[in-house]
Design a protein around this motif. Structure first.
Motif, PDB file in Angstrom:
ATOM      1  N   SER A  95     -10.421  14.671  23.050  1.00 36.98           N
ATOM      2  CA  SER A  95      -9.739  13.770  23.974  1.00 36.98           C
ATOM      3  C   SER A  95     -10.461  12.431  23.977  1.00 36.98           C
ATOM      4  O   SER A  95     -11.677  12.382  24.193  1.00 36.98           O
ATOM      5  CB  SER A  95      -9.749  14.360  25.388  1.00 36.98           C
ATOM      6  N   SER A  96      -9.715  11.357  23.742  1.00 38.82           N
ATOM      7  CA  SER A  96     -10.346  10.035  23.720  1.00 38.82           C
ATOM      8  C   SER A  96     -10.866   9.626  25.092  1.00 38.82           C
ATOM      9  O   SER A  96     -11.796   8.830  25.188  1.00 38.82           O
ATOM     10  CB  SER A  96      -9.372   8.992  23.176  1.00 38.82           C
ATOM     11  N   GLY A 139     -20.532   7.191  21.338  1.00 33.95           N
ATOM     12  CA  GLY A 139     -21.793   7.534  20.681  1.00 33.95           C
ATOM     13  C   GLY A 139     -21.755   8.880  19.986  1.00 33.95           C
ATOM     14  O   GLY A 139     -22.522   9.126  19.055  1.00 33.95           O
ATOM     15  N   ASP A 140     -20.859   9.760  20.424  1.00 35.72           N
ATOM     16  CA  ASP A 140     -20.752  11.095  19.825  1.00 35.72           C
ATOM     17  C   ASP A 140     -19.994  11.095  18.505  1.00 35.72           C
ATOM     18  O   ASP A 140     -20.099  12.050  17.733  1.00 35.72           O
ATOM     19  CB  ASP A 140     -20.062  12.070  20.791  1.00 35.72           C
ATOM     20  N   ILE A 141     -19.234  10.050  18.251  1.00 42.79           N
ATOM     21  CA  ILE A 141     -18.399  10.059  17.047  1.00 42.79           C
ATOM     22  C   ILE A 141     -18.567   8.806  16.177  1.00 42.79           C
ATOM     23  O   ILE A 141     -17.944   8.705  15.129  1.00 42.79           O
ATOM     24  CB  ILE A 141     -16.900  10.246  17.407  1.00 42.79           C
ATOM     25  N   MET A 142     -19.428   7.883  16.582  1.00 46.61           N
ATOM     26  CA  MET A 142     -19.617   6.655  15.809  1.00 46.61           C
ATOM     27  C   MET A 142     -20.242   6.967  14.453  1.00 46.61           C
ATOM     28  O   MET A 142     -20.861   8.006  14.254  1.00 46.61           O
ATOM     29  CB  MET A 142     -20.514   5.680  16.568  1.00 46.61           C
ATOM     30  N   THR A 143     -20.088   6.044  13.537  1.00 46.47           N
ATOM     31  CA  THR A 143     -20.764   6.131  12.256  1.00 46.47           C
ATOM     32  C   THR A 143     -22.142   5.515  12.431  1.00 46.47           C
ATOM     33  O   THR A 143     -22.260   4.336  12.785  1.00 46.47           O
ATOM     34  CB  THR A 143     -19.978   5.360  11.166  1.00 46.47           C
ATOM     35  N   THR A 144     -23.160   6.317  12.231  1.00 45.65           N
ATOM     36  CA  THR A 144     -24.525   5.802  12.348  1.00 45.65           C
ATOM     37  C   THR A 144     -24.948   5.236  11.000  1.00 45.65           C
ATOM     38  O   THR A 144     -24.417   5.603   9.956  1.00 45.65           O
ATOM     39  CB  THR A 144     -25.507   6.910  12.775  1.00 45.65           C
ATOM     40  N   TYR A 149     -11.724   6.999  14.506  1.00 44.45           N
ATOM     41  CA  TYR A 149     -10.843   7.546  15.529  1.00 44.45           C
ATOM     42  C   TYR A 149      -9.930   8.617  14.932  1.00 44.45           C
ATOM     43  O   TYR A 149      -9.806   9.714  15.469  1.00 44.45           O
ATOM     44  CB  TYR A 149     -10.009   6.431  16.170  1.00 44.45           C
ATOM     45  N   ALA A 150      -9.323   8.285  13.809  1.00 47.30           N
ATOM     46  CA  ALA A 150      -8.396   9.235  13.184  1.00 47.30           C
ATOM     47  C   ALA A 150      -9.104  10.507  12.739  1.00 47.30           C
ATOM     48  O   ALA A 150      -8.609  11.613  12.964  1.00 47.30           O
ATOM     49  CB  ALA A 150      -7.710   8.587  11.987  1.00 47.30           C
ATOM     50  N   ARG A 151     -10.271  10.366  12.165  1.00 49.20           N
ATOM     51  CA  ARG A 151     -10.963  11.521  11.584  1.00 49.20           C
ATOM     52  C   ARG A 151     -11.799  12.318  12.569  1.00 49.20           C
ATOM     53  O   ARG A 151     -11.958  13.527  12.404  1.00 49.20           O
ATOM     54  CB  ARG A 151     -11.858  11.058  10.435  1.00 49.20           C
TER      55      ARG A 151
END
Length: 145
Positions: free
Chosen positions: A67-68, A74-79, A57-59
């Protein structure tokens, strides 16, 4: 030293997850409600696709000016997160967490998601284990409980 399965036996196998189309805002709400620092991202069949943590979230939201409420998790998760099995030792987990700079480890048993452990779970386990050893030594030395 104990195994991951020992932590899961003590804390349970409950895993909080969301689907990749969930907004970051909704995921953060769930994390706040459950007082957790990480969520697994799963498809409709429960297959793990990734992980989302406070660090993500922070990075990937705050620092990138997203914008949260308009960003899907899915666009920002760690895969491809670092995972462990129930048979991994607690020492293995500490090594992984330290060397890979992660605080949450999904637990997979033959490819099936069966839990998640955090650095807090590992520390709590070690403290409890050491407390038990100390009590046993005191009994041995003093001869009474």
């Amino acid at each position: 030293m104990g195994k991951v399965r020992n932590i899961l036996q003590a804390k349970g196998n409950q895993v909080f997850s969301v689907e990749p189309t969930t907004t970051v805002y909704k995921a953060i709400e769930l994390m706040s409600e459950k007082n957790i620092g990480g969520l697994l991202i799963t498809d409709a069949d429960g297959k793990m696709l990734g992980i989302f943590t406070e660090r993500d979230y922070a990075r990937r939201v705050i620092l990138q000016g997203r914008s949260s409420k308009d960003t899907d998790i899915g666009d920002i998760m760690t895969t491809d997160p670092v995972t462990v099995s129930p048979d991994n030792s607690i020492e293995d987990c500490m090594t992984l967490m330290t060397s890979r700079f992660v605080r949450h480890l999904p637990v997979l048993d033959n490819g099936c998601l069966c839990g998640m452990i955090s650095i807090g779970d590992v520390v709590r386990f070690i403290i409890d284990e050491q407390r038990g050893i100390i009590e046993e030594l005191e009994v041995y030395i003093t001869g009474h409980r």
